[in-house]
Design an enzyme around this catalytic site. Structure first.
Site, mmCIF file in Angstrom:
data_model
loop_
_atom_site.group_PDB
_atom_site.id
_atom_site.type_symbol
_atom_site.label_atom_id
_atom_site.label_comp_id
_atom_site.label_asym_id
_atom_site.label_seq_id
_atom_site.Cartn_x
_atom_site.Cartn_y
_atom_site.Cartn_z
ATOM 1 N N TYR A 182 0.788 -1.030 0.344
ATOM 2 C CA TYR A 182 0.386 0.129 0.211
ATOM 3 C C TYR A 182 1.093 1.378 0.473
ATOM 4 O O TYR A 182 2.165 1.156 0.690
ATOM 5 C CB TYR A 182 -1.166 -0.122 0.942
ATOM 6 C CG TYR A 182 -1.940 0.840 1.262
ATOM 7 C CD1 TYR A 182 -3.012 1.811 0.455
ATOM 8 C CD2 TYR A 182 -1.591 2.165 2.584
ATOM 9 C CE1 TYR A 182 -3.392 3.107 0.745
ATOM 10 C CE2 TYR A 182 -1.758 3.402 2.551
ATOM 11 C CZ TYR A 182 -3.404 3.101 1.601
ATOM 12 O OH TYR A 182 -4.061 4.923 2.035
ATOM 13 N N THR A 184 1.900 3.707 2.219
ATOM 14 C CA THR A 184 2.718 4.212 2.861
ATOM 15 C C THR A 184 3.485 3.064 3.105
ATOM 16 O O THR A 184 4.327 3.468 3.974
ATOM 17 C CB THR A 184 1.395 4.711 4.299
ATOM 18 O OG1 THR A 184 1.164 4.036 4.652
ATOM 19 C CG2 THR A 184 0.710 5.990 3.247
ATOM 20 N N LYS A 185 3.129 2.313 2.497
ATOM 21 C CA LYS A 185 4.393 1.202 3.816
ATOM 22 C C LYS A 185 5.156 0.908 3.480
ATOM 23 O O LYS A 185 6.304 1.690 2.217
ATOM 24 C CB LYS A 185 3.179 -0.763 2.883
ATOM 25 C CG LYS A 185 2.318 -0.393 3.000
ATOM 26 C CD LYS A 185 1.834 -0.868 5.247
ATOM 27 C CE LYS A 185 1.176 -0.199 5.510
ATOM 28 N NZ LYS A 185 -0.298 -0.949 5.200
ATOM 29 N N ASN A 186 6.716 0.397 3.765
ATOM 30 C CA ASN A 186 8.043 0.850 3.467
ATOM 31 C C ASN A 186 8.126 0.119 1.692
ATOM 32 O O ASN A 186 9.371 0.845 1.575
ATOM 33 C CB ASN A 186 9.122 0.107 5.022
ATOM 34 C CG ASN A 186 8.480 -0.153 5.851
ATOM 35 O OD1 ASN A 186 7.911 0.926 6.234
ATOM 36 N ND2 ASN A 186 9.464 -0.260 6.398
ATOM 37 N N VAL A 187 7.856 -0.489 1.405
ATOM 38 C CA VAL A 187 8.032 -1.356 0.119
ATOM 39 C C VAL A 187 7.145 -0.760 -0.558
ATOM 40 O O VAL A 187 5.481 -1.584 0.203
ATOM 41 C CB VAL A 187 8.516 -2.586 0.286
ATOM 42 C CG1 VAL A 187 8.302 -2.901 -1.543
ATOM 43 C CG2 VAL A 187 9.989 -3.139 0.339
#
Ligand SMILES: *Cc1c(COP(=O)(O)O)cnc(C)c1O
Length: 381
Positions: A182, A184-187
């Site tokens: 998604y 805003t996730k780190n990847v």
């Protein structure tokens, strides 16, 4: 001194744009060679047999439960402190989410409470590696394995792509590990997810229901002469496409370096908040390799919303991860939950604020965020 520090900034750029442009030159915009490459990279990284690209972590969790046969009459244990996706997928299966409280110091699911919540109807447990700190999977899998029949474990790894605990990575001690890509996730690929799995039969079942229950996907049907496909199961539409996979692949070589940067930022925040009155935060347990997806603080509940708004007014992007799920209107009305049921989840839900946390945050940004928060708390409400 004032500045603007957004809550999140992605780092996708020329590399990712080139990767997507390359996909546009090929035939496969849907699930094809890039998705396969990503799936193999994820499986290899985790040291598990299989991974499947999905449209989201939510669909990955949902399809995992469906493939385990979770349905009406079954119970699935979930923490009360998580994103609603974790418990919503249980409802989508027609099963009952059984909420349990979380640990006071980490916000992760309380494993003693999990043991007490297990009944003959318990089909699965969904631990959430909250903020990027992994649950003790050795202890949880021992709890699940000793039941007859075995209780299944599906990990919500939306925060935990880089996580590890006591040498255990996501997916290594469970039936499946669901990841989110998604925005805003780190990847990230804006939207997207994956499910990593050890068991080949389970993988084949999930692969089939990922695409309508069809016997072969377009990519597998593409070579050679036309052959009819069949529908062998009732499935969903949850397959990742090659454009998303192409966006994710160039990010993988940088995962560890970015994690180092996140770790340094978390340590910097920790130092700046040390001894500060009215500012608490979760602690990292021994043996945990933290993904540092979110950095959260706990402020006095009576002042949380005021502090949140003042931070925003002074240019600091913030979020709340999360308010306790059982107290949200739908769950309250459906199950009759009241305040006091899960005290630690409620305390965190009432006091938590997520601060900016991403690799491009500068030291000055971190200092501005911390000093602004301390200044607000020192003011009269
Ligand atoms: C983001 C998130 C999800 C859902 O991920 P999607 O890919 O948006 O479906 C699930 N659980 C947690 C804990 C999350 O933070």
């Amino acid at each position: 001194m004032s500045r603007t520090v957004p809550f999140y900034r992605h780092q996708l750029g020329a590399r990712e744009a080139a990767a997507v442009a390359a996909v546009l030159e090929t035939l496969f915009l849907t699930t094809g060679p890039k998705t396969k490459e990503l799936e193999e990279s994820i499986a290899k990284r985790l040291g598990v047999g299989h991974a499947l690209g999905m449209t989201s972590a939510t669909t990955a969790l949902h399809l995992a439960l469906v493939a385990l046969g979770v349905g009406p009459g079954d119970e699935v244990i979930v923490p009360a402190m998580t994103f609603i996706a974790t418990s919503n997928v249980v409802l989508h299966c027609g099963a009952t989410p059984v909420f349990v409280d979380v640990e006071a110091d980490t916000g992760n699911i309380d494993l003693a409470a999990v043991e007490r919540a297990i009944t003959p109807k318990t089909k699965a447990i969904i631990p959430v590696h909250l903020y990027g700190q992994m649950v003790d999977m050795k202890r949880l899998s021992a709890i699940a394995e000793k039941r007859t029949p075995r209780v299944h474990v599906i990990e919500d790894c939306a925060h935990a792509f880089e996580s590890e605990r006591d040498g255990v990575k996501p997916g290594q001690l469970s039936d499946g590990a669901a990841f989110s890509f998604y925005a805003t996730k780190n990847v990230t690929s804006g939207e997207g997810g994956a499910l990593a799995m050890r068991d080949t039969a389970f993988f084949e079942k999930v692969r089939t229901i990922r695409l309508h229950g069809m016997s072969a996907a377009a990519y597998d049907r593409h070579t050679g002469v036309y052959r009819h496909w069949d529908m062998i199961d009732l499935g969903f539409k949850a397959n990742m496409g090659d454009i998303q996979a192409a966006l994710i692949l160039p990010q993988l070589p940088d995962v560890e370096a970015k994690n180092e940067r996140r770790k340094a930022i978390a340590a910097h925040y920790d130092r700046l908040f040390e001894g500060a009155k009215d500012i608490g935060h979760p602690t990292t347990q021994k043996g945990v390799h933290h993904a540092h997806h979110l950095y959260t603080v706990w402020v006095p509940p009576a002042r949380r919303d005021e502090v949140l708004h003042k931070l925003q007014q002074r240019g600091v992007g913030v979020a709340v991860n999360y308010r306790a799920v059982h107290l949200l209107t739908y769950y309250r009305e459906k199950f009759g939950f009241e305040r006091g049921r899960f005290p630690e989840a409620e305390r965190i839900g009432d006091s938590t604020i997520s601060l900016p946390m991403y690799p491009t945050l500068s030291e000055e940004d971190v200092e501005y965020v911390a000093s602004t928060l301390k200044a607000i708390l020192a003011e009269a409400p």
